[in-house]
Design a protein around this motif. Sequence first.
Motif, mmCIF file in Angstrom:
data_model
loop_
_atom_site.group_PDB
_atom_site.id
_atom_site.type_symbol
_atom_site.label_atom_id
_atom_site.label_comp_id
_atom_site.label_asym_id
_atom_site.label_seq_id
_atom_site.Cartn_x
_atom_site.Cartn_y
_atom_site.Cartn_z
ATOM 1 N N GLN A 95 0.840 -1.191 0.000
ATOM 2 C CA GLN A 95 0.000 0.000 0.000
ATOM 3 C C GLN A 95 0.879 1.247 0.000
ATOM 4 O O GLN A 95 1.749 1.405 0.856
ATOM 5 C CB GLN A 95 -0.905 0.013 1.235
ATOM 6 C CG GLN A 95 -1.824 -1.179 1.344
ATOM 7 C CD GLN A 95 -2.891 -1.218 0.266
ATOM 8 O OE1 GLN A 95 -3.237 -0.187 -0.319
ATOM 9 N NE2 GLN A 95 -3.418 -2.391 0.001
ATOM 10 N N ASN A 96 0.636 2.134 -0.962
ATOM 11 C CA ASN A 96 1.492 3.318 -1.072
ATOM 12 C C ASN A 96 1.345 4.273 0.099
ATOM 13 O O ASN A 96 2.197 5.141 0.310
ATOM 14 C CB ASN A 96 1.244 4.050 -2.395
ATOM 15 C CG ASN A 96 -0.176 4.568 -2.521
ATOM 16 O OD1 ASN A 96 -1.051 4.256 -1.720
ATOM 17 N ND2 ASN A 96 -0.412 5.366 -3.551
ATOM 18 N N ILE A 97 0.311 4.102 0.917
ATOM 19 C CA ILE A 97 0.168 4.980 2.072
ATOM 20 C C ILE A 97 1.229 4.704 3.135
ATOM 21 O O ILE A 97 1.351 5.471 4.093
ATOM 22 C CB ILE A 97 -1.241 4.890 2.700
ATOM 23 C CG1 ILE A 97 -1.548 3.472 3.146
ATOM 24 C CG2 ILE A 97 -2.291 5.371 1.738
ATOM 25 C CD1 ILE A 97 -2.880 3.350 3.852
ATOM 26 N N GLU A 117 10.216 -8.233 2.612
ATOM 27 C CA GLU A 117 10.447 -8.995 3.837
ATOM 28 C C GLU A 117 9.179 -9.116 4.680
ATOM 29 O O GLU A 117 9.029 -10.063 5.452
ATOM 30 C CB GLU A 117 11.553 -8.331 4.657
ATOM 31 C CG GLU A 117 12.892 -8.292 3.939
ATOM 32 C CD GLU A 117 13.888 -7.324 4.570
ATOM 33 O OE1 GLU A 117 15.016 -7.234 4.061
ATOM 34 O OE2 GLU A 117 13.527 -6.659 5.567
ATOM 35 N N ARG A 118 8.291 -8.137 4.576
ATOM 36 C CA ARG A 118 7.023 -8.160 5.307
ATOM 37 C C ARG A 118 5.906 -7.749 4.350
ATOM 38 O O ARG A 118 6.084 -6.841 3.545
ATOM 39 C CB ARG A 118 7.048 -7.203 6.502
ATOM 40 C CG ARG A 118 8.143 -7.451 7.509
ATOM 41 C CD ARG A 118 7.941 -6.581 8.756
ATOM 42 N NE ARG A 118 6.871 -7.120 9.613
ATOM 43 C CZ ARG A 118 6.328 -6.444 10.627
ATOM 44 N NH1 ARG A 118 6.711 -5.202 10.886
ATOM 45 N NH2 ARG A 118 5.381 -7.006 11.362
ATOM 46 N N MET A 119 4.770 -8.440 4.460
ATOM 47 C CA MET A 119 3.631 -8.107 3.612
ATOM 48 C C MET A 119 2.568 -7.399 4.445
ATOM 49 O O MET A 119 2.385 -7.695 5.627
ATOM 50 C CB MET A 119 3.052 -9.351 2.949
ATOM 51 C CG MET A 119 4.006 -10.015 1.977
ATOM 52 S SD MET A 119 3.209 -11.245 0.907
ATOM 53 C CE MET A 119 2.385 -10.175 -0.278
ATOM 54 N N ASP A 120 1.876 -6.472 3.805
ATOM 55 C CA ASP A 120 0.862 -5.674 4.479
ATOM 56 C C ASP A 120 -0.525 -6.022 3.947
ATOM 57 O O ASP A 120 -0.672 -6.627 2.890
ATOM 58 C CB ASP A 120 1.132 -4.181 4.263
ATOM 59 C CG ASP A 120 1.037 -3.801 2.792
ATOM 60 O OD1 ASP A 120 1.843 -4.323 2.000
ATOM 61 O OD2 ASP A 120 0.153 -3.004 2.416
ATOM 62 N N ALA A 121 -1.534 -5.623 4.703
ATOM 63 C CA ALA A 121 -2.923 -5.700 4.249
ATOM 64 C C ALA A 121 -3.638 -4.498 4.812
ATOM 65 O O ALA A 121 -3.294 -3.988 5.881
ATOM 66 C CB ALA A 121 -3.584 -6.991 4.724
ATOM 67 N N LEU A 122 -4.645 -4.031 4.079
ATOM 68 C CA LEU A 122 -5.367 -2.844 4.486
ATOM 69 C C LEU A 122 -6.753 -3.221 4.971
ATOM 70 O O LEU A 122 -7.443 -4.022 4.339
ATOM 71 C CB LEU A 122 -5.446 -1.851 3.330
ATOM 72 C CG LEU A 122 -5.962 -0.465 3.702
ATOM 73 C CD1 LEU A 122 -5.182 0.609 2.985
ATOM 74 C CD2 LEU A 122 -7.436 -0.364 3.374
#
Length: 386
Positions: A95-97, A117-122
Amino acid sequence: MQYGLNDEQEMIAATVRSFVEKEIYPHEDLVERSGEVPAEIAHDIKRKTIELGFYACNFPESVGAAGLNHLEFALVERELGRGSMALTHFFGRPQNILMACEGDQIDRYLMPAVRGERMDALAMTEPGAGSDVRGMKCVARREGGDWIVNGTKHFISGADHADFFIVFIATGEDQTPKGPKKRITAFLVDRGTPGFTVRDGYRSVSHRGYKNMILDFDDCRLPDAQVLGEVDGGFDVMNTWLYATRITVAAMSVGRARRVFDYALDYAATREQFGQKIGKFQGVSFQLADMITEIDAADLLTLASADRLDQNLPANREIASAKLYASEMLARVTDAAIQIHGGMGLMDDYPLERFWRDARVERIWDGTSEIQRHIISRDLLRALGA
């Protein structure tokens, strides 16, 4: 205005298209049947994307990424749209935020996300708050120097693989002439934080293997260090994200429609009925003409909206138009492709029935078609003082 892509942009599109055809297509049937992406396949896609230099390509060079502009990134998303979303998820577009990260957040969240190395979710949507974001009931209250969070989020895409979450939570309420108005804050929440759980969501007919999850907060304690951006400034962060995701939905709809069209075109050119290729019949050939016209129109509308962002021009209405038209175009194109194939179009020998099912959600998530029409009409009328 200048029309057409330059050599570098053509190369970006061709490179990603080739990647999707070689690294995504071969695994699609497995994911469609099982509803799962095997860990080894996910890791392989991520590794090859990093080696290609495209991981987190939507982030600037200042943080070690490719630094593609909005138009170039739309081309990437367009080509990724040709493949299974469950698999292209590991191509990696954080996420670009996360560019709003400050201080220690940069080393804890931003940089690991960019490096893969780490994945994000919104997480924004709730059972009672979809299009009405301010209706959210997931709340955070002050206790000492911390925030205590309670509530539920659902329809959270990519949460099964996420190491941390960007969560929008109500942190207060203002009284206005139109009634109470929630104040929203964005928080960074690590998987495994006490009081925070991630559980299975609903089974969807669209995008099998690309799961939605449910997030539960039960007296989850978050320090101020987990606030992304400013307290009560969640809408400022949110608006930045909405630009990117709506262009993404439009671009991926175009890519998916082009793949569907190729199946229909090939079938019309080879299938024979009544002694001739079915493409010779106007009932089929005119459908092909309408399909490619709509696809090209959606493509230009999408790229033009991205280009406006690159030129720092107002683009809210244009992006809404692109998302609205491209997502609804995809529904019409997939339906027409199945009609051209006849009964075979609904059989799983072809991926058309999958694209048909997948297309339905594009008119709902990241802002429904009705929300896009509201944005467009409001922009038009506001200029006249209405």
